[in-house]
Write a protein that holds these residues in place. Structure first.
Motif, PDB file in Angstrom:
ATOM      1  N   ASP A   1       0.873  -1.234  -0.026  1.00 15.53           N
ATOM      2  CA  ASP A   1      -0.091  -0.103  -0.016  1.00 15.53           C
ATOM      3  C   ASP A   1       0.871   1.163  -0.040  1.00 15.53           C
ATOM      4  OD1 ASP A   1      -2.922   1.032   0.324  1.00 15.53           O
ATOM      5  OD2 ASP A   1      -1.658   1.979   1.870  1.00 15.53           O
ATOM      6  N   TRP A   2       0.664   2.260  -0.821  1.00 15.94           N
ATOM      7  CA  TRP A   2       1.569   3.431  -1.282  1.00 15.94           C
ATOM      8  C   TRP A   2       0.569   4.632  -0.881  1.00 15.94           C
ATOM      9  CZ3 TRP A   2       6.666   2.647  -2.494  1.00 15.94           C
ATOM     10  CH2 TRP A   2       7.178   1.487  -2.946  1.00 15.94           C
ATOM     11  N   VAL A   3       1.258   5.514  -0.225  1.00 17.42           N
ATOM     12  CA  VAL A   3       0.692   6.716   0.063  1.00 17.42           C
ATOM     13  C   VAL A   3       1.877   7.998   0.058  1.00 17.42           C
ATOM     14  CG1 VAL A   3      -0.825   8.013   1.822  1.00 17.42           C
ATOM     15  CG2 VAL A   3      -1.254   5.497   1.561  1.00 17.42           C
ATOM     16  N   SER A   4       1.413   9.102  -0.581  1.00 20.93           N
ATOM     17  CA  SER A   4       2.111  10.244  -0.775  1.00 20.93           C
ATOM     18  C   SER A   4       1.634  11.284   0.314  1.00 20.93           C
ATOM     19  CB  SER A   4       1.917  10.865  -2.032  1.00 20.93           C
ATOM     20  OG  SER A   4       2.680  12.087  -2.079  1.00 20.93           O
ATOM     21  N   SER A   5       2.443  12.000   1.047  1.00 23.27           N
ATOM     22  CA  SER A   5       1.919  12.679   1.933  1.00 23.27           C
ATOM     23  C   SER A   5       1.730  14.269   1.342  1.00 23.27           C
ATOM     24  CB  SER A   5       3.127  13.313   3.193  1.00 23.27           C
ATOM     25  OG  SER A   5       4.326  13.652   2.497  1.00 23.27           O
ATOM     26  N   ASP A   6       1.904  14.406   0.253  1.00 21.47           N
ATOM     27  CA  ASP A   6       1.594  15.682  -0.570  1.00 21.47           C
ATOM     28  C   ASP A   6       1.266  15.424  -1.999  1.00 21.47           C
ATOM     29  OD1 ASP A   6       1.332  18.256  -1.627  1.00 21.47           O
ATOM     30  OD2 ASP A   6       2.946  19.009  -0.355  1.00 21.47           O
ATOM     31  N   ALA A   7       0.275  15.169  -2.546  1.00 16.76           N
ATOM     32  CA  ALA A   7       0.058  14.794  -4.091  1.00 16.76           C
ATOM     33  C   ALA A   7       0.542  15.983  -4.831  1.00 16.76           C
ATOM     34  CB  ALA A   7      -1.333  14.305  -4.171  1.00 16.76           C
ATOM     35  N   GLY A   8       0.427  17.214  -4.106  1.00 25.02           N
ATOM     36  CA  GLY A   8       0.642  18.400  -5.082  1.00 25.02           C
ATOM     37  C   GLY A   8       2.037  18.420  -5.623  1.00 25.02           C
ATOM     38  N   VAL A   9       3.086  17.566  -4.636  1.00 24.14           N
ATOM     39  CA  VAL A   9       4.272  17.699  -4.821  1.00 24.14           C
ATOM     40  C   VAL A   9       4.829  16.287  -5.731  1.00 24.14           C
ATOM     41  CG1 VAL A   9       6.932  17.271  -3.891  1.00 24.14           C
ATOM     42  CG2 VAL A   9       5.141  18.919  -3.118  1.00 24.14           C
ATOM     43  N   ALA A  10       4.381  15.137  -5.325  1.00 23.45           N
ATOM     44  CA  ALA A  10       4.413  13.926  -5.961  1.00 23.45           C
ATOM     45  C   ALA A  10       3.366  12.842  -5.650  1.00 23.45           C
ATOM     46  CB  ALA A  10       5.749  13.479  -5.438  1.00 23.45           C
ATOM     47  N   THR A  11       2.900  12.175  -6.661  1.00 26.19           N
ATOM     48  CA  THR A  11       1.910  11.295  -6.406  1.00 26.19           C
ATOM     49  C   THR A  11       2.576   9.764  -6.492  1.00 26.19           C
ATOM     50  OG1 THR A  11       1.416  11.248  -8.790  1.00 26.19           O
ATOM     51  CG2 THR A  11       0.036  12.667  -7.552  1.00 26.19           C
ATOM     52  N   VAL A  12       1.848   8.769  -6.098  1.00 26.00           N
ATOM     53  CA  VAL A  12       2.553   7.589  -6.156  1.00 26.00           C
ATOM     54  C   VAL A  12       1.374   6.677  -6.369  1.00 26.00           C
ATOM     55  CG1 VAL A  12       2.105   7.192  -3.686  1.00 26.00           C
ATOM     56  CG2 VAL A  12       3.873   5.663  -4.987  1.00 26.00           C
TER      57      VAL A  12
ATOM     58  N   GLY B   1       9.466  20.787  -4.629  1.00 27.75           N
ATOM     59  CA  GLY B   1       9.294  20.725  -3.040  1.00 27.75           C
ATOM     60  C   GLY B   1       9.626  19.357  -2.483  1.00 27.75           C
ATOM     61  N   GLU B   2       9.141  19.251  -1.317  1.00 26.86           N
ATOM     62  CA  GLU B   2       9.435  17.637  -0.651  1.00 26.86           C
ATOM     63  C   GLU B   2       8.118  17.070  -0.132  1.00 26.86           C
ATOM     64  OE1 GLU B   2      12.582  18.168   2.318  1.00 26.86           O
ATOM     65  OE2 GLU B   2      14.255  18.971   0.981  1.00 26.86           O
ATOM     66  N   CYS B   3       8.298  15.695   0.121  1.00 31.88           N
ATOM     67  CA  CYS B   3       7.181  15.103   0.776  1.00 31.88           C
ATOM     68  C   CYS B   3       7.640  13.626   0.967  1.00 31.88           C
ATOM     69  CB  CYS B   3       6.084  14.719  -0.308  1.00 31.88           C
ATOM     70  SG  CYS B   3       6.236  13.957  -1.807  1.00 31.88           S
TER      71      CYS B   3
ATOM     72  N   LYS C   1      11.926   9.864   1.465  1.00 28.40           N
ATOM     73  CA  LYS C   1      11.915  11.158   1.396  1.00 28.40           C
ATOM     74  C   LYS C   1      11.996  11.666  -0.075  1.00 28.40           C
ATOM     75  CE  LYS C   1      14.244  15.526   2.508  1.00 28.40           C
ATOM     76  NZ  LYS C   1      15.367  16.180   3.587  1.00 28.40           N
ATOM     77  N   ILE C   2      11.094  12.146  -0.713  1.00 29.17           N
ATOM     78  CA  ILE C   2      11.119  12.454  -1.886  1.00 29.17           C
ATOM     79  C   ILE C   2      11.307  14.220  -2.194  1.00 29.17           C
ATOM     80  CG2 ILE C   2       9.665  12.643  -4.194  1.00 29.17           C
ATOM     81  CD1 ILE C   2      10.139   9.637  -2.965  1.00 29.17           C
ATOM     82  N   VAL C   3      12.332  14.215  -3.160  1.00 29.76           N
ATOM     83  CA  VAL C   3      12.763  15.790  -3.410  1.00 29.76           C
ATOM     84  C   VAL C   3      12.411  16.031  -4.781  1.00 29.76           C
ATOM     85  CG1 VAL C   3      14.775  17.496  -3.316  1.00 29.76           C
ATOM     86  CG2 VAL C   3      14.515  15.748  -1.532  1.00 29.76           C
ATOM     87  N   VAL C   4      11.719  16.997  -5.170  1.00 32.76           N
ATOM     88  CA  VAL C   4      11.565  17.449  -6.491  1.00 32.76           C
ATOM     89  C   VAL C   4      11.983  18.552  -6.760  1.00 32.76           C
ATOM     90  CG1 VAL C   4       9.656  17.675  -8.222  1.00 32.76           C
ATOM     91  CG2 VAL C   4       9.212  16.007  -6.312  1.00 32.76           C
ATOM     92  N   LYS C   5      12.888  18.759  -7.948  1.00 35.27           N
ATOM     93  CA  LYS C   5      13.699  19.829  -8.131  1.00 35.27           C
ATOM     94  C   LYS C   5      12.924  20.251  -9.379  1.00 35.27           C
ATOM     95  CE  LYS C   5      17.990  18.741  -6.160  1.00 35.27           C
ATOM     96  NZ  LYS C   5      19.341  18.466  -6.519  1.00 35.27           N
TER      97      LYS C   5
END
Length: 227
Positions: free
Chosen positions: A179-190, A202-204, A223-227
């Motif tokens: 089961d996969w969940v993202s803390s902030d779908a605005g930054v990254a979805t899973v 951003g980061e999530c 930890k997902i870092v989007v640049k």
């Protein structure tokens, strides 16, 4: 008088042939009379509850034993009465003097009705179940992080893969759910398959939960870092 003598001679010459013909005819009629029709078909299987890819030996014969034509035709149907697809089985027939033997191998989990039909239409069936091998479930005991921080360019994607970003122990664990969940779908979805899509800088955190809701539930965060 001469003509009568000739007729008598011809009759005497033909008499042996008539006797032979009559005898042969009587013999043929006798054979037809003594041949009997099939009253019953018997069919047995050496294993009615087999596993997939097991070979089952099926024996069929007609009754009474005095039947001259003991030919048997085999057919295979499912529970709804439909013919079984030939890709689901292998079948090999061996016709003996008093019985017919069928060696049947089921290639998938299924129930098959094997029917033996004799000359005249008498038929009998046997039900055979092919089950899948019961593999015991080995639950996961631990999730080990191999890469805690994942950096992705905006607009791109990356899969969080087993063996690259994390490991599940023991290595032979089976039948677990993810089961996969993202803390902030605005930054990254899973996705359900662990695919990360970078939406904005951003980061999530992305959390993977194994066997959610079970006693052996385990989880890990990335930890997902989007640049």
């Amino acid at each position: 008088m001469k003509n009568l003598t000739v007729k008598i001679i011809c009759l005497m010459m033909a008499l042996p042939l008539l006797i032979i013909f009559a005898t042969s005819t009587v013999k043929d009629v006798t054979e037809i009379i003594v041949d009997v029709s099939v009253s019953e078909v018997e069919i047995t299987a050496d294993n009615e509850n087999a596993e997939v890819n097991d070979m089952v030996t099926i024996t069929a014969k007609v009754k009474p034993d005095t039947v001259k034509n003991k030919s048997i035709t085999f057919s295979f149907k499912d529970e709804e009465g439909n013919a079984i697809d030939e890709s689901y089985y292998e079948a090999e027939e061996e016709n003996g003097e008093n019985s017919s033997v069928l060696k049947f191998t089921g290639k998938k989990k299924m129930i098959v009705y094997v029917s033996a039909t004799a000359i005249g239409g008498k038929t009998k069936s046997v039900k055979i179940s092919f089950a899948e091998f019961d593999v015991p479930r080995i639950p996961p005991e631990e999730i080990v992080s191999l890469k805690e921080t994942i950096t992705i360019e905006k607009g791109s994607f990356e899969f969080i893969e087993l063996g690259i970003h994390y490991d599940i122990l023991p290595g032979n664990a089976t039948e677990y759910t993810e089961d996969w969940v993202s803390s902030d779908a605005g930054v990254a979805t899973v996705s359900k398959q662990g695919r990360i899509d970078a939406k904005a800088a951003g980061e999530c955190e992305v959390t993977l939960t194994i066997d959610k809701g079970r006693k052996n539930e385990l989880s890990i965060k990335f930890k997902i870092v989007v640049k």
